[in-house]
Design an enzyme around this catalytic site. Structure first.
Site, PDB file in Angstrom:
ATOM      1  CB  SER A  76      37.374 -13.582  71.164  1.00 17.25           C
ATOM      2  OG  SER A  76      36.759 -14.801  70.877  1.00 17.25           O
ATOM      3  CE  LYS A 124      38.192 -14.677  66.954  1.00 18.19           C
ATOM      4  NZ  LYS A 124      37.213 -15.587  67.562  1.00 18.19           N
ATOM      5  CG  ASP A 177      24.162  -6.411  75.949  1.00 19.49           C
ATOM      6  OD1 ASP A 177      24.801  -5.347  75.901  1.00 19.49           O
ATOM      7  OD2 ASP A 177      23.899  -7.100  74.938  1.00 19.49           O
TER       8      ASP A 177
END
Length: 523
Positions: A298, A323, A309
């Site tokens: 999470s 998650k 990224d």
């Protein structure tokens, strides 16, 4: 070599349950009064009234309602859950980052409240309570020999800020009873376990969850480490099941450049909310490493995904939990709450890291971590299942995947020293803390006045505690053959002694020296 399946429950149960079920929601609650009336709701209310008024036997209506709520939520995703009042209060306290109490860590030893260590500068320490003391009475309530449940025990020690509790304490080292008055105060529940320098320019910060105070704790540690010469930082998110995503976003903002995308969410109406970094970051240039494992979930994955990224740093470890659902807390008047999934989040490249699930089958969903063990994924990166259709590219052209957790840039298997996984899990269990307390409790003068360096020398030059631990395991019905690597056992025993004698930071100073992921970064 994989661990014996016999030990699987021990390996995964404790680390997975709390963090990932609890972790990762928006912190803005919604009052239950905002829920819309409809015919189904009216039908449910009438049914409860019928049972209360007409059913032949007396029935606890609350228990029926709780079963109904659980059944309804059980048909949704695995992270939409009902939290009863007692649990909700405990979780809220943990996520708030503090509580009001007397400030001790304790161990129920032979049905007595035995003090492991008072919180430094906390109420108990100021009142004169010492490690090894037994609390016999809190005001007029007897605490020993009664097998009190934890919630009853905590209620006697917690209270309003500034309120006073009279404690009767037995001090074993002096063989006498003391009566001490302790004034309750706010006690921090730290979410940053340790912050230290690994080398002259590489820093380390361990985050155990994302609570209200996590960003504040992280930022304070970051500034301290920068002053000590840190030009690279290792952020350890292993076994961090998440928490408030805003805290993870705030930490990412310290590491990313102005206007870089951190995360975006999308609800069922297709409404998208993007969150970007600002220009205020205090560590936008140095090297960044993020440690993750199969229990990182999470909010941990939000932070790791933002770093990966944006080509900002290196993700090290094993594939994270997966998650990608966002919960919002909706409170009921009785103190209970529902955490309902209201959106999905996506990393900056547009990937969802939510692993697949079947609605109504939470058991299979959470069993996935055990499946990863048996499939060999935790040992070899090539065993990680990725889907080519969920392939994404970072700005610099690195390939990343969605559909089930963050795949690390640098893979570190579960345990490089093959065959020692069970030993490692055992040495990270609460059993070790119990053993060390009992050893210290036999004679606390053994380490009295000793400094940290002298302590390390003493522990390195003795086999006593290794031998005693083997005896301790036998007495507790465990096979001493689990201790198949003396070096690992002695290292973790030394670390736990250090924790109880010198504090949490000392524990990490010892265990990190032989940590496989840290070695993978520093080599």
């Amino acid at each position: 070599m994989k661990p014996n399946p016999k030990y699987l429950p021990m390996l995964f149960g404790a680390t997975l349950a709390l963090g990932i079920i609890v972790g990762g929601w928006l912190s803005t609650p919604i009052d239950s009064k905002l829920l819309v009336n409809n015919s189904s709701k009216v039908k449910l209310n009438k049914l409860i009234d019928f049972i209360n008024n007409e059913y032949v036997d007396n029935v606890n209506a609350d228990s029926i309602v709780n079963l109904t709520v659980d059944k309804i939520l059980g048909q949704l995703d695995p992270h939409s859950v009902y939290v009863p009042p007692t649990e909700q209060a405990e979780v809220a306290e943990s996520m708030r980052g503090d509580f009001v109490g007397i400030g001790v860590s304790f161990y129920m030893y032979k049905d007595s409240v035995a003090i492991i260590k008072p919180v430094a500068n906390g109420p108990s320490a100021k009142a004169g309570i010492k490690a090894g003391d037994r609390i016999l009475y809190a005001d007029q309530t007897k605490l020993y020999g009664r097998k009190l449940p934890s919630d009853s025990l905590f209620s006697k020690l917690k209270g309003e800020k500034g309120s006073e509790v009279k404690l009767v304490v037995y001090r074993k080292s002096e063989n006498r009873k003391l009566t001490l008055k302790v004034k309750r105060d706010v006690i921090p529940l730290n979410s940053v376990d340790a912050s230290l320098m690994l080398t002259k320019n590489t820093a380390y910060i361990k985050i155990n969850r994302f609570a209200d105070t996590t960003y504040e704790e992280f930022h304070k540690a970051l500034l301290k480490l920068k002053k000590q010469g840190a030009t690279a930082i290792v952020i350890d998110l292993r076994d961090n099941g998440g928490g408030y995503m805003e805290e993870a976003i705030a930490i990412a903002d310290e590491l990313l450049r102005d206007k870089q995308l951190i995360v975006f969410t999308k609800n069922k109406k297709g409404s998208t909310q993007k969150t970007f970094a600002t220009a205020k970051g205090d560590f936008q240039n140095g090297k960044v490493f993020v440690l993750i494992n199969e229990n990182s979930a999470s909010a941990s994955e939000i932070l790791a995904g933002a770093i990966q990224d944006n080509d900002r740093g290196t993700i090290v470890g094993r594939r994270s939990f997966g998650k990608g659902l966002v919960q919002r807390e909706m409170n009921f008047e009785d103190g209970s709450a529902v955490r309902l999934t209201v959106a999905r989040y996506y990393t900056p490249t547009g990937r969802s890291i939510q692993k697949p699930y079947i609605k109504g089958d939470a058991e299979a969903y959470f069993k996935d971590s055990e499946d990863r063990l048996t499939s060999g994924e935790l040992y070899e990166k090539d065993s990680i299942k990725v889907v080519d259709s969920l392939k994404f590219k970072t700005p610099k052209g690195k390939i990343v995947y969605g559909g089930g957790g963050i795949v690390p840039d640098v893979f570190i298997p579960l345990q490089l020293e093959q065959g020692n996984e069970n030993t490692l899990y055992l040495m990270q269990s609460g059993l070790v803390g119990n053993f060390v307390f009992e050893q210290l409790d036999q004679d606390r003068t053994v380490f009295k006045g000793i400094n940290f360096d002298a302590f390390l020398t003493k522990m390195n030059n003795t086999e006593l505690y290794y031998k005693n631990f083997k005896t301790f395991l036998t007495k507790n019905g465990l096979d001493p053959k689990l201790l198949n690597n003396k070096e690992i056992v002695k290292r973790y025993l030394t670390a736990e002694f250090a924790r109880q004698l010198f504090g949490e930071q000392a524990y990490y100073e010892i265990v990190l020296k032989e940590d496989a992921m840290i070695k993978g970064i520093l080599k």
